[in-house]
Design a protein around this motif. Structure first.
Motif, PDB file in Angstrom:
ATOM      1  N   ALA A 289       2.977   6.424  -3.884  1.00 25.46           N
ATOM      2  CA  ALA A 289       4.482   5.553  -3.844  1.00 25.46           C
ATOM      3  C   ALA A 289       4.703   7.429  -4.390  1.00 25.46           C
ATOM      4  N   PHE A 290       6.103   7.536  -3.145  1.00 24.79           N
ATOM      5  CA  PHE A 290       6.828   9.352  -3.807  1.00 24.79           C
ATOM      6  C   PHE A 290       8.128   8.940  -3.232  1.00 24.79           C
ATOM      7  N   ASP A 291       9.057  10.026  -3.956  1.00 25.06           N
ATOM      8  CA  ASP A 291      10.484   9.184  -4.266  1.00 25.06           C
ATOM      9  C   ASP A 291      10.620  11.011  -2.806  1.00 25.06           C
ATOM     10  N   VAL A 292      12.186   9.894  -1.856  1.00 23.61           N
ATOM     11  CA  VAL A 292      12.159  11.057  -1.509  1.00 23.61           C
ATOM     12  C   VAL A 292      14.584  11.209  -1.581  1.00 23.61           C
ATOM     13  N   ALA A 293      14.767  13.005  -1.242  1.00 24.01           N
ATOM     14  CA  ALA A 293      15.717  13.278  -1.661  1.00 24.01           C
ATOM     15  C   ALA A 293      16.707  13.477  -0.612  1.00 24.01           C
ATOM     16  N   ALA A 294      17.235  12.199   0.045  1.00 26.26           N
ATOM     17  CA  ALA A 294      18.763  12.647   0.476  1.00 26.26           C
ATOM     18  C   ALA A 294      19.772  12.091   0.731  1.00 26.26           C
TER      19      ALA A 294
ATOM     20  N   GLY B 216       0.400  -1.046  -0.039  1.00 25.36           N
ATOM     21  CA  GLY B 216       0.215   0.339  -0.403  1.00 25.36           C
ATOM     22  C   GLY B 216       1.248   1.060   0.184  1.00 25.36           C
ATOM     23  N   LEU B 217       2.409   1.046   0.018  1.00 19.89           N
ATOM     24  CA  LEU B 217       3.367   1.986   0.049  1.00 19.89           C
ATOM     25  C   LEU B 217       3.688   2.050  -0.343  1.00 19.89           C
ATOM     26  N   ILE B 218       4.608   2.805  -1.090  1.00 21.01           N
ATOM     27  CA  ILE B 218       6.279   2.610  -1.561  1.00 21.01           C
ATOM     28  C   ILE B 218       7.300   3.815  -1.638  1.00 21.01           C
ATOM     29  N   VAL B 219       7.728   3.487  -0.851  1.00 23.38           N
ATOM     30  CA  VAL B 219       8.818   5.012  -0.672  1.00 23.38           C
ATOM     31  C   VAL B 219      10.445   5.058  -1.486  1.00 23.38           C
ATOM     32  N   LEU B 220      10.459   5.571  -2.432  1.00 28.71           N
ATOM     33  CA  LEU B 220      11.519   5.479  -3.155  1.00 28.71           C
ATOM     34  C   LEU B 220      13.042   6.788  -2.947  1.00 28.71           C
ATOM     35  N   ALA B 221      14.336   6.661  -2.609  1.00 24.94           N
ATOM     36  CA  ALA B 221      14.838   7.204  -2.344  1.00 24.94           C
ATOM     37  C   ALA B 221      15.533   6.944  -3.755  1.00 24.94           C
ATOM     38  N   THR B 222      16.219   8.100  -4.080  1.00 26.72           N
ATOM     39  CA  THR B 222      16.522   8.546  -5.435  1.00 26.72           C
ATOM     40  C   THR B 222      17.619   9.719  -5.018  1.00 26.72           C
ATOM     41  N   ALA B 223      18.808  10.587  -5.971  1.00 23.22           N
ATOM     42  CA  ALA B 223      19.392  11.237  -6.370  1.00 23.22           C
ATOM     43  C   ALA B 223      19.010  11.043  -7.755  1.00 23.22           C
ATOM     44  N   THR B 224      19.034  10.611  -8.904  1.00 20.85           N
ATOM     45  CA  THR B 224      19.415  10.308  -9.922  1.00 20.85           C
ATOM     46  C   THR B 224      17.377   9.692 -10.479  1.00 20.85           C
TER      47      THR B 224
ATOM     48  N   ALA C   5      -0.778   2.884   5.555  1.00 16.84           N
ATOM     49  CA  ALA C   5      -0.593   1.742   5.171  1.00 16.84           C
ATOM     50  C   ALA C   5      -0.289   0.296   5.708  1.00 16.84           C
ATOM     51  N   LYS C   6      -0.629  -1.079   5.785  1.00 18.54           N
ATOM     52  CA  LYS C   6      -0.474  -1.909   6.177  1.00 18.54           C
ATOM     53  C   LYS C   6       1.538  -2.429   5.860  1.00 18.54           C
ATOM     54  N   ARG C   7       1.206  -2.412   4.379  1.00 14.19           N
ATOM     55  CA  ARG C   7       3.037  -3.263   4.168  1.00 14.19           C
ATOM     56  C   ARG C   7       3.187  -1.912   3.065  1.00 14.19           C
ATOM     57  N   ALA C   8       4.467  -1.752   3.603  1.00 14.06           N
ATOM     58  CA  ALA C   8       5.357  -0.835   1.882  1.00 14.06           C
ATOM     59  C   ALA C   8       6.839  -1.631   1.720  1.00 14.06           C
TER      60      ALA C   8
END
Ligand code: ACO
Length: 323
Positions: free
Chosen positions: A106-111, A75-83, A132-135
């Motif tokens: 679903a969203f990206d994080v920039a760190a 139910g949740l996608i968090v994707l870390a990327t600078a590219t 959400a229950k599972r990511a």
């Protein structure tokens, strides 16, 4: 209360391996210099058909298979990327579409290099609130696309790859031995922007830009900040350094890993090191190292595992979890 639990890990690397010797044919460097200063022996570099999203999708599929759960349960996608593949939309939405689990968050994080720690903490917080229950928490990068291949002080240090974990909401009832996240600390210091940054972007130059870094200064800050944040998480959780079973650090430089472990009195045998094979894969490095140490049997149920990273911004953080 113990936080969310990692129930599966996965990773993906580009097909092509570039050794230090191969790099030395194009750049004024040598295998001896790179190995002695960084511990890096090779890196994977994406071919034209490999992008941040293709690597992220492969890592996510591997993590789902490892967890034994269906993509439809995410139910949740968090994707870390600078590219990211594109300036927008978020690469996380491409992963969602490929997995066929549309409709959730679903969203990206920039760190940058701390991105996976920021993503894990964000996903844990959202799962704790019941959003959400599972990511899927993913770190994925094609840093080779933002390197200045004429700048030997940076281009030898980085590689491409992706790592992913399946994170599940906390158990309803937990005790001291329950698996899950025990403590998290994140920090940022925007005054250090100029020590490590990319000299381009959509709003400033309308270009992608290249990585610029003042390596020796970054090195000094990394050792101090990482040792401090590890101490904070240990204090928060009442765990001592010698109780840790594994430290899974961001893989920037073997000398940073050694110096940080030494400062805290942690045995080098407990530090997972993959920098020799992957180089610095930014947000992908912690989940790649985690997947490596879990699949080769080092990390076992019940182990106390500390994840830590520092990167551009500066940003840095640590997460302690029981496996
Ligand atoms: N090959 C050969 N020689 C080189 C290379 C290279 N690839 N790069 C630099 N040199 C030369 C320099 O020109 C310099 O030459 P000089 O003495 O004639 O001027 C000499 O090597 C020493 O350079 P330094 O920068 O002082 O070398 P140092 O020992 O500090 O190592 C390094 C450089 C590896 C970048 C180190 O500072 C480092 O690892 N810093 C941390 C940076 C990092 O990992 N950043 C990643 C993101 S942040 C993070 O993840 C924590």
């Amino acid at each position: 209360m113990t936080g969310s639990r990692i129930i599966g890990t996965g990773s993906a690397l580009p097909r092509r391996i570039v050794t230090n010797a191969e790099l030395a044919q194009k750049v004024d460097t040598s295998d001896e210099w790179i190995t002695a200063r960084t511990g890096i022996r090779q890196r994977h570099i994406a071919e034209p058909d490999e992008t941040t999203s293709t690597l992220a999708i492969a890592a996510a599929r591997a993590a789902l298979a490892d967890a034994g759960v269906e993509a439809s349960s995410i139910g949740l996608i968090v994707l870390a990327t600078a590219t990211p593949d594109n300036t927008f939309p978020a690469t996380a939405t491409k992963v969602q579409a490929a997995l066929g689990c549309n409709g959730g968050i679903a969203f990206d994080v920039a760190a940058v290099c701390s991105g996976f720690l920021y993503a894990l903490a964000t996903a844990d917080s959202l799962l704790r609130t019941g959003m959400a229950k599972r990511a899927l928490v993913i770190g994925a990068e094609t840093f080779s696309r933002i390197l200045d291949w004429e700048d030997r002080t940076t281009c030898v240090l980085f590689g491409d790859g992706a790592g992913a974990v399946v994170l599940e909401a906390p158990l309803a009832e937990t005790d001291a031995g329950s698996p899950g996240i025990l403590g998290t600390r994140l920090h940022a210091d925007g005054d250090q922007h100029d020590l490590l940054y990319v000299d381009g972007g959509p709003s400033s130059t309308q270009t992608v830009g290249h990585v610029r870094m003042r390596g020796p200064e970054v090195f000094r800050h990394a050792v101090v900040n990482l040792a401090d944040v590890l101490r904070e998480v240990l204090e928060d959780t009442g765990v001592t350094a010698d109780q840790l079973d594994w430290v899974v650090p961001h893989q920037a430089n073997a000398r940073i890993l050694d110096a940080t472990a030494r400062k805290l009195g942690i045995s080098p045998d407990k530090v997972v090191v993959t920098v020799q094979d992957h180089a610095n894969t930014s947000a992908a490095s912690v989940p790649l190292a985690l997947d490596t140490a879990r699949k080769d049997g080092r990390i076992k149920p019940g182990d106390l595992v500390m994840l830590e990273a520092m990167g551009g911004g500066f940003t840095w953080g640590a997460v302690l979890l029981r496996w």
